[in-house]
Design an enzyme around this catalytic site. Structure first.
Site, PDB file in Angstrom:
ATOM      1  N   TYR A 123       0.803  -1.224   0.000  1.00 53.40           N
ATOM      2  CA  TYR A 123       0.000   0.000   0.000  1.00 53.40           C
ATOM      3  C   TYR A 123       0.841   1.280   0.000  1.00 53.40           C
ATOM      4  O   TYR A 123       0.336   2.348   0.271  1.00 53.40           O
ATOM      5  CB  TYR A 123      -0.958   0.013   1.206  1.00 53.40           C
ATOM      6  CG  TYR A 123      -2.145  -0.924   1.075  1.00 53.40           C
ATOM      7  CD1 TYR A 123      -2.328  -1.734  -0.040  1.00 53.40           C
ATOM      8  CD2 TYR A 123      -3.099  -0.991   2.078  1.00 53.40           C
ATOM      9  CE1 TYR A 123      -3.416  -2.594  -0.137  1.00 53.40           C
ATOM     10  CE2 TYR A 123      -4.198  -1.841   1.988  1.00 53.40           C
ATOM     11  CZ  TYR A 123      -4.342  -2.646   0.878  1.00 53.40           C
ATOM     12  OH  TYR A 123      -5.430  -3.488   0.784  1.00 53.40           O
ATOM     13  N   LYS A 175       4.028 -14.472   3.352  1.00 47.51           N
ATOM     14  CA  LYS A 175       4.089 -15.240   2.105  1.00 47.51           C
ATOM     15  C   LYS A 175       5.549 -15.374   1.689  1.00 47.51           C
ATOM     16  O   LYS A 175       5.916 -15.148   0.525  1.00 47.51           O
ATOM     17  CB  LYS A 175       3.238 -14.520   1.027  1.00 47.51           C
ATOM     18  CG  LYS A 175       2.909 -15.365  -0.180  1.00 47.51           C
ATOM     19  CD  LYS A 175       1.927 -16.476   0.087  1.00 47.51           C
ATOM     20  CE  LYS A 175       1.782 -17.360  -1.129  1.00 47.51           C
ATOM     21  NZ  LYS A 175       0.931 -18.549  -0.892  1.00 47.51           N
ATOM     22  N   ASP A 209      -2.106 -17.756   3.324  1.00 46.48           N
ATOM     23  CA  ASP A 209      -3.310 -18.416   2.796  1.00 46.48           C
ATOM     24  C   ASP A 209      -3.767 -19.536   3.736  1.00 46.48           C
ATOM     25  O   ASP A 209      -4.966 -19.682   4.019  1.00 46.48           O
ATOM     26  CB  ASP A 209      -3.117 -18.915   1.350  1.00 46.48           C
ATOM     27  CG  ASP A 209      -1.709 -19.393   1.054  1.00 46.48           C
ATOM     28  OD1 ASP A 209      -0.803 -19.092   1.847  1.00 46.48           O
ATOM     29  OD2 ASP A 209      -1.503 -20.060   0.031  1.00 46.48           O
ATOM     30  N   ASP A 233      -5.218  -6.039   5.910  1.00 44.18           N
ATOM     31  CA  ASP A 233      -6.476  -5.432   5.474  1.00 44.18           C
ATOM     32  C   ASP A 233      -7.488  -6.546   5.164  1.00 44.18           C
ATOM     33  O   ASP A 233      -8.647  -6.507   5.597  1.00 44.18           O
ATOM     34  CB  ASP A 233      -6.200  -4.595   4.216  1.00 44.18           C
ATOM     35  CG  ASP A 233      -7.324  -3.636   3.896  1.00 44.18           C
ATOM     36  OD1 ASP A 233      -8.235  -3.491   4.726  1.00 44.18           O
ATOM     37  OD2 ASP A 233      -7.287  -3.036   2.804  1.00 44.18           O
TER      38      ASP A 233
END
Ligand code: NAD
Length: 339
Positions: A123, A175, A209, A233
């Protein structure tokens, strides 16, 4: 002995949830002095800018903002004002608790806190189109930025948060298997910081995930979670879903010199002006603000009243299957304030 607060009602349902929260704060005897300022689409219409200088000046002065949701045009138009405020005041830790208040949901007794890195990651807004063969938008590129400094301060915040509140575990979701540099650095720093808290706060890491799946299947295995900006988020909305949806999720944005409190939800244009929005998330955000300015006792009384409304009065706004209006809910909270 009042504390000055910058109050930004915001867009869409913002003025409705703000009015409800202010009513509750006043009835609970919170010692606040509001400086009302504008931002978002309302400010564009009135002052031709989404983030007027007077609003920023007020936050600089008070150091504390209670902010309604601000609409951001999708695709084109100005960049998110929320992101701009977080950047301007370097509000690096976004704290999003998810606590069960409404009985009878999919799960009972959820008590989780997600801490999201708020200034870096995907972001940062470093993105552009790449033109090719006459197509100005043949490709697009966004950059994820992770710095050791940014990672370390939010990870330390998460561990300090856990330790100071007697929480048992911090889970770092990442990740790093795919994004070996950015997410790898975040994970490396997490492992280093975790060593300082060994014996006090447990540490684990999960791939984001799989973490999302585990949160849905067995949320009780988690406690405090910390992660990159966009991951946070997304997962915080998932966690809001575990406790009744967007109407139930408050947030604090914490920096060294300023803090901003807001609901996780947006301006909800589909229900704006109808008087039906659930003000709980915003009222609970105001409670986080009271904790921050050392008026935790008032926050505790408001939280108790909200819990009573849900658990004993059984009052519900439409999002939770009821018919109570925003005003009905605020009045019920006020009625149930412990003396
Ligand atoms: P949203 O959160 O505004 O709405 C999603 C859905 O949830 C809608 O159906 C809405 O009616 C419902 N909802 C949200 N809050 C609710 C509440 N308190 N009570 C009952 N129902 C509620 O998300 P969106 O539609 O994706 O975004 C709308 C606008 O808000 C966009 O411009 C977006 O950029 C902005 N936004 C702002 C913030 C912020 O200010 N922090 C956060 C998210 C989105």
């Amino acid at each position: 002995m009042t504390t000055p607060i910058t109050l930004i009602p915001g867009d869409g349902v913002g003025p409705e949830v703000t009015a409800a929260a202010v009513q509750v704060l006043e009835a609970a005897g919170a010692r606040l002095e509001f400086e009302e300022r504008t931002a978002g689409m309302v400010a564009v219409e009135e002052l031709n800018t989404p983030l007027p200088e007077e609003t920023l000046d007020s936050i600089r002065r008070t150091g504390v903002a209670l902010k309604g949701p601000l609409a951001t045009p999708v695709g084109a138009g100005f960049r998110s004002v929320n992101v701009a405020i977080r950047k301007e005041f370097d509000l690096y830790a976004n704290v999003r608790p998810a606590l069960t208040l409404v009985p009878g949901g999919r799960y009972e007794d959820i008590d989780l806190v997600l801490i999201r890195e708020n200034t870096e990651g995907l972001y940062v807004g470093v993105e552009h189109f790449i033109g090719l063969e006459g197509d100005p938008k043949a490709a697009a590129e966004s950059v994820m930025i992770v710095t050791r400094f940014g990672a370390e301060r939010v990870l330390r915040y998460a561990f300090e948060y856990a330790r100071s509140r007697g929480r048992r575990k911090v889970t770092l979701a990442h990740k790093a298997n795919i994004l070996k540099c950015t997410q790898g650095l975040f994970l490396d720093v997490g492992r280093e910081v975790a060593k300082e808290y060994e014996g006090e706060v447990e540490f684990e890491d999960r791939i984001i995930d799989a973490c999302a799946m585990h949160l849905v299947v067995d949320p009780y295995q988690f406690d405090v979670l910390v992660m990159e900006n966009m991951f946070g988020d997304i997962l915080s909305d998932l966690m809001a879903g575990l406790v009744g949806g967007m109407g139930m999720a408050p947030a604090a944005n914490i920096g060294k010199h300023a803090a901003m409190f807001e609901a996780v939800h947006g301006s909800a244009p589909d229900i704006a002006g109808k008087g039906v929005v659930n003000p709980t998330a915003f009222i609970l955000s105001a409670c986080l603000m009271l904790d921050h300015i050392d008026q935790g006792e008032t926050a505790a009384r408001i939280r108790r009243a909200v819990a009573t409304v849900y658990q004993e009065e059984g009052l519900r706004t439409y999002d939770l299957g009821g018919a109570a209006s925003t005003g009905d809910f605020a009045e019920a909270v006020i009625r149930n304030l412990p003396s």
